[in-house]
Design a protein around this motif. Structure first.
Motif, PDB file in Angstrom:
ATOM      1  N   GLU A 137       0.824  -1.204   0.000  1.00 13.92           N
ATOM      2  CA  GLU A 137       0.000   0.000   0.000  1.00 13.92           C
ATOM      3  C   GLU A 137       0.862   1.260   0.000  1.00 13.92           C
ATOM      4  OE1 GLU A 137      -2.542  -0.557   3.346  1.00 13.92           O
ATOM      5  OE2 GLU A 137      -3.847  -2.007   2.312  1.00 13.92           O
ATOM      6  N   LYS A 138       1.997   1.212   0.693  1.00 18.17           N
ATOM      7  CA  LYS A 138       2.905   2.366   0.718  1.00 18.17           C
ATOM      8  C   LYS A 138       3.475   2.629  -0.673  1.00 18.17           C
ATOM      9  CE  LYS A 138       6.804   4.195   3.391  1.00 18.17           C
ATOM     10  NZ  LYS A 138       7.734   3.930   4.521  1.00 18.17           N
ATOM     11  N   ARG A 139       3.876   1.565  -1.362  1.00 13.81           N
ATOM     12  CA  ARG A 139       4.454   1.735  -2.699  1.00 13.81           C
ATOM     13  C   ARG A 139       3.403   2.173  -3.715  1.00 13.81           C
ATOM     14  NH1 ARG A 139       9.163  -2.894  -3.482  1.00 13.81           N
ATOM     15  NH2 ARG A 139       9.789  -3.018  -1.301  1.00 13.81           N
ATOM     16  N   ALA A 140       2.200   1.624  -3.599  1.00 18.47           N
ATOM     17  CA  ALA A 140       1.123   2.022  -4.514  1.00 18.47           C
ATOM     18  C   ALA A 140       0.773   3.498  -4.325  1.00 18.47           C
ATOM     19  CB  ALA A 140      -0.105   1.148  -4.294  1.00 18.47           C
ATOM     20  N   ALA A 141       0.700   3.943  -3.080  1.00 22.77           N
ATOM     21  CA  ALA A 141       0.379   5.343  -2.805  1.00 22.77           C
ATOM     22  C   ALA A 141       1.468   6.272  -3.331  1.00 22.77           C
ATOM     23  CB  ALA A 141       0.195   5.543  -1.297  1.00 22.77           C
ATOM     24  N   GLU A 142       2.716   5.858  -3.231  1.00 24.81           N
ATOM     25  CA  GLU A 142       3.825   6.677  -3.711  1.00 24.81           C
ATOM     26  C   GLU A 142       3.794   6.778  -5.241  1.00 24.81           C
ATOM     27  OE1 GLU A 142       7.280   8.725  -1.919  1.00 24.81           O
ATOM     28  OE2 GLU A 142       5.138   8.424  -1.675  1.00 24.81           O
ATOM     29  N   GLU A 143       3.418   5.697  -5.897  1.00 27.49           N
ATOM     30  CA  GLU A 143       3.269   5.731  -7.360  1.00 27.49           C
ATOM     31  C   GLU A 143       2.199   6.744  -7.760  1.00 27.49           C
ATOM     32  OE1 GLU A 143       4.389   5.202 -10.873  1.00 27.49           O
ATOM     33  OE2 GLU A 143       5.030   3.417  -9.744  1.00 27.49           O
ATOM     34  N   LYS A 144       1.080   6.717  -7.078  1.00 24.16           N
ATOM     35  CA  LYS A 144      -0.011   7.640  -7.387  1.00 24.16           C
ATOM     36  C   LYS A 144       0.397   9.083  -7.124  1.00 24.16           C
ATOM     37  CE  LYS A 144      -3.447   4.098  -6.329  1.00 24.16           C
ATOM     38  NZ  LYS A 144      -4.442   3.629  -5.331  1.00 24.16           N
ATOM     39  N   ARG A 145       1.166   9.309  -6.059  1.00 20.67           N
ATOM     40  CA  ARG A 145       1.629  10.667  -5.737  1.00 20.67           C
ATOM     41  C   ARG A 145       2.546  11.201  -6.832  1.00 20.67           C
ATOM     42  NH1 ARG A 145       5.801  13.352  -3.043  1.00 20.67           N
ATOM     43  NH2 ARG A 145       6.984  11.459  -2.565  1.00 20.67           N
ATOM     44  N   LEU A 146       3.454  10.354  -7.326  1.00 25.80           N
ATOM     45  CA  LEU A 146       4.360  10.778  -8.387  1.00 25.80           C
ATOM     46  C   LEU A 146       3.598  11.125  -9.661  1.00 25.80           C
ATOM     47  CD1 LEU A 146       7.262  11.126  -9.509  1.00 25.80           C
ATOM     48  CD2 LEU A 146       7.137   8.720 -10.199  1.00 25.80           C
ATOM     49  N   ILE A 147       2.645  10.285 -10.038  1.00 28.51           N
ATOM     50  CA  ILE A 147       1.872  10.532 -11.257  1.00 28.51           C
ATOM     51  C   ILE A 147       1.078  11.834 -11.135  1.00 28.51           C
ATOM     52  CG2 ILE A 147      -0.074   9.672 -12.626  1.00 28.51           C
ATOM     53  CD1 ILE A 147       1.041   6.841 -12.075  1.00 28.51           C
ATOM     54  N   ALA A 148       0.506  12.087  -9.955  1.00 31.73           N
ATOM     55  CA  ALA A 148      -0.232  13.334  -9.748  1.00 31.73           C
ATOM     56  C   ALA A 148       0.693  14.538  -9.916  1.00 31.73           C
ATOM     57  CB  ALA A 148      -0.869  13.332  -8.360  1.00 31.73           C
ATOM     58  N   ALA A 149       1.934  14.417  -9.422  1.00 30.83           N
ATOM     59  CA  ALA A 149       2.898  15.515  -9.557  1.00 30.83           C
ATOM     60  C   ALA A 149       3.271  15.736 -11.023  1.00 30.83           C
ATOM     61  CB  ALA A 149       4.141  15.217  -8.723  1.00 30.83           C
TER      62      ALA A 149
ATOM     63  N   GLU B  14      -0.547  20.350 -16.472  1.00 32.96           N
ATOM     64  CA  GLU B  14      -1.642  21.307 -16.301  1.00 32.96           C
ATOM     65  C   GLU B  14      -1.131  22.732 -16.136  1.00 32.96           C
ATOM     66  OE1 GLU B  14      -3.712  19.673 -13.000  1.00 32.96           O
ATOM     67  OE2 GLU B  14      -4.369  17.893 -14.118  1.00 32.96           O
ATOM     68  N   SER B  15       0.004  22.870 -15.435  1.00 31.21           N
ATOM     69  CA  SER B  15       0.562  24.199 -15.195  1.00 31.21           C
ATOM     70  C   SER B  15       1.484  24.669 -16.312  1.00 31.21           C
ATOM     71  CB  SER B  15       1.344  24.205 -13.874  1.00 31.21           C
ATOM     72  OG  SER B  15       2.513  23.392 -13.985  1.00 31.21           O
ATOM     73  N   GLY B  16       1.949  23.721 -17.132  1.00 29.59           N
ATOM     74  CA  GLY B  16       2.897  24.056 -18.178  1.00 29.59           C
ATOM     75  C   GLY B  16       4.288  24.347 -17.663  1.00 29.59           C
ATOM     76  N   ARG B  17       4.560  23.950 -16.431  1.00 29.65           N
ATOM     77  CA  ARG B  17       5.876  24.178 -15.816  1.00 29.65           C
ATOM     78  C   ARG B  17       6.581  22.836 -15.629  1.00 29.65           C
ATOM     79  NH1 ARG B  17       6.501  29.168 -12.547  1.00 29.65           N
ATOM     80  NH2 ARG B  17       8.117  27.933 -11.539  1.00 29.65           N
ATOM     81  N   PHE B  18       7.807  22.749 -16.129  1.00 32.59           N
ATOM     82  CA  PHE B  18       8.571  21.511 -16.058  1.00 32.59           C
ATOM     83  C   PHE B  18       9.932  21.762 -15.393  1.00 32.59           C
ATOM     84  CE2 PHE B  18       5.731  21.079 -19.724  1.00 32.59           C
ATOM     85  CZ  PHE B  18       5.088  19.889 -19.420  1.00 32.59           C
TER      86      PHE B  18
ATOM     87  N   ALA C  31       4.823  16.376 -23.655  1.00 34.46           N
ATOM     88  CA  ALA C  31       4.550  15.435 -22.561  1.00 34.46           C
ATOM     89  C   ALA C  31       3.040  15.230 -22.398  1.00 34.46           C
ATOM     90  CB  ALA C  31       5.158  15.934 -21.261  1.00 34.46           C
ATOM     91  N   GLN C  32       2.640  13.980 -22.259  1.00 31.97           N
ATOM     92  CA  GLN C  32       1.233  13.599 -22.158  1.00 31.97           C
ATOM     93  C   GLN C  32       0.839  13.308 -20.708  1.00 31.97           C
ATOM     94  OE1 GLN C  32      -0.662  13.278 -25.246  1.00 31.97           O
ATOM     95  NE2 GLN C  32       1.208  14.318 -25.932  1.00 31.97           N
ATOM     96  N   ARG C  33      -0.436  13.479 -20.417  1.00 33.79           N
ATOM     97  CA  ARG C  33      -0.951  13.079 -19.096  1.00 33.79           C
ATOM     98  C   ARG C  33      -0.796  11.573 -18.909  1.00 33.79           C
ATOM     99  NH1 ARG C  33      -3.908  15.734 -15.582  1.00 33.79           N
ATOM    100  NH2 ARG C  33      -4.921  13.781 -14.986  1.00 33.79           N
ATOM    101  N   ILE C  34      -0.712  11.171 -17.670  1.00 33.69           N
ATOM    102  CA  ILE C  34      -0.505   9.767 -17.306  1.00 33.69           C
ATOM    103  C   ILE C  34      -1.695   9.293 -16.480  1.00 33.69           C
ATOM    104  CG2 ILE C  34       1.003   8.150 -16.077  1.00 33.69           C
ATOM    105  CD1 ILE C  34       3.233  10.360 -16.457  1.00 33.69           C
ATOM    106  N   GLU C  35      -2.189   8.113 -16.813  1.00 29.61           N
ATOM    107  CA  GLU C  35      -3.251   7.480 -16.027  1.00 29.61           C
ATOM    108  C   GLU C  35      -2.642   6.335 -15.220  1.00 29.61           C
ATOM    109  OE1 GLU C  35      -6.168   8.847 -16.019  1.00 29.61           O
ATOM    110  OE2 GLU C  35      -5.715  10.214 -17.685  1.00 29.61           O
ATOM    111  N   ILE C  36      -3.385   5.868 -14.237  1.00 33.49           N
ATOM    112  CA  ILE C  36      -2.910   4.728 -13.451  1.00 33.49           C
ATOM    113  C   ILE C  36      -4.040   3.723 -13.266  1.00 33.49           C
ATOM    114  CG2 ILE C  36      -3.376   5.879 -11.244  1.00 33.49           C
ATOM    115  CD1 ILE C  36      -0.874   4.246 -10.176  1.00 33.49           C
ATOM    116  N   MET C  37      -3.670   2.467 -13.338  1.00 36.45           N
ATOM    117  CA  MET C  37      -4.587   1.358 -13.114  1.00 36.45           C
ATOM    118  C   MET C  37      -3.933   0.429 -12.089  1.00 36.45           C
ATOM    119  SD  MET C  37      -5.799  -1.556 -15.885  1.00 36.45           S
ATOM    120  CE  MET C  37      -6.098  -0.288 -17.120  1.00 36.45           C
TER     121      MET C  37
END
Length: 252
Positions: free
Chosen positions: A91-103, A109-113, A122-128
């Motif tokens: 669960e810790k690793r899954a949550a960290e993956e989701k946090r990275l993708i959100a970042a 969305e902000s256009g800042r890299f 760069a394209q948006r990323i989804e998670i399953m």
């Protein structure tokens, strides 16, 4: 037992054959430059035209792969890792993956890299998130519990995770599938690509041949892990690799 685990058990002799001769694997790896093959493929690929199901083992390993591949693909990360046999760790690793993708998506969305090797392509990323089924892992590695890290047990684990990814990619009509696993210096890119190629033929979805540790990919993953404050584990996730890590620490 899942379909992936059942098919993995049936395919065990092939995995055994691949694991008997580590030197042979290394020779195979040296004959093919997977990074050059990937460079050639991506060189003529329009940004965002193709979809990719990317199996991810953890956020640190996926950090570079996502930075690199989101310039070309519409990526869905597939977090399927029944080898992480402790649920709290999973669960810790899954949550960290989701946090990275959100970042990463916030950057788009902000256009800042800032601090990234990224462009406006760069394209948006989804998670399953896949099923959490450690019992499938224990079943597939039965009889190989005492193998060292990188041996027969790991080959069966690779196939279990890649088979589930291939099945999911076929159901979801993805254009390609691949895994982040080759970024690790401890993982055999030739073995992973061999398994991926066989599964591509079986399920009818092209496998994206790769060796993400090349082009300083592993080094870049460490830099990105520091940049985003990612949780970096020092074992693959299974109880066997954890025990091996603890033995080594005790010996030091």
């Amino acid at each position: 037992m899942s379909e992936a685990a059942q098919n993995g058990r049936k395919g065990r002799p092939a995995a055994q054959e691949s694991g008997k001769d580590a030197a042979g694997r290394d020779r195979l790896q040296n004959k093919r430059n997977y990074q050059k093959e990937l460079d050639r493929l991506l060189g003529g690929m329009p940004a965002g035209k193709h979809s990719l199901l990317l199996h991810s083992c953890c956020a640190p390993c996926s950090s570079y792969c996502l930075e690199y591949l989101r310039e070309y693909f519409r990526i869905t990360v597939f977090f399927f890792n029944p080898n992480i046999t402790e649920q709290a760790e999973y669960e810790k690793r899954a949550a960290e993956e989701k946090r990275l993708i959100a970042a990463y998506n916030e950057q788009i969305e902000s256009g800042r890299f800032d601090g990234m090797h990224s462009t406006a392509d760069a394209q948006r990323i989804e998670i399953m998130e896949g099923r959490y089924c450690p019992q499938d892992f224990f079943e597939i590695v039965k009889g190989f519990e005492q193998c060292p890290e990188g041996g027969e047990r790991c080959l069966h684990c690779y196939e279990l995770r890649l088979r589930e990814t291939a099945q999911t990619a076929a159901r979801g009509r993805f254009d390609f599938f691949t895994t982040t696993l080759s970024i690790s210096p401890l993982k055999h890119a030739a073995a992973l690509n061999d398994i991926g190629g066989r599964l591509a033929e079986e399920y009818g979805v092209p496998y994206l041949y790769s060796d993400f540790k090349k082009k300083n990919g592993y080094k870049r993953s460490i830099e990105l892990s520091a940049q985003f404050g990612l949780y970096r584990q020092d074992y693959c996730g299974c109880v066997f690799s954890r025990a091996e890590r603890e033995r080594r620490k005790a010996e030091d």
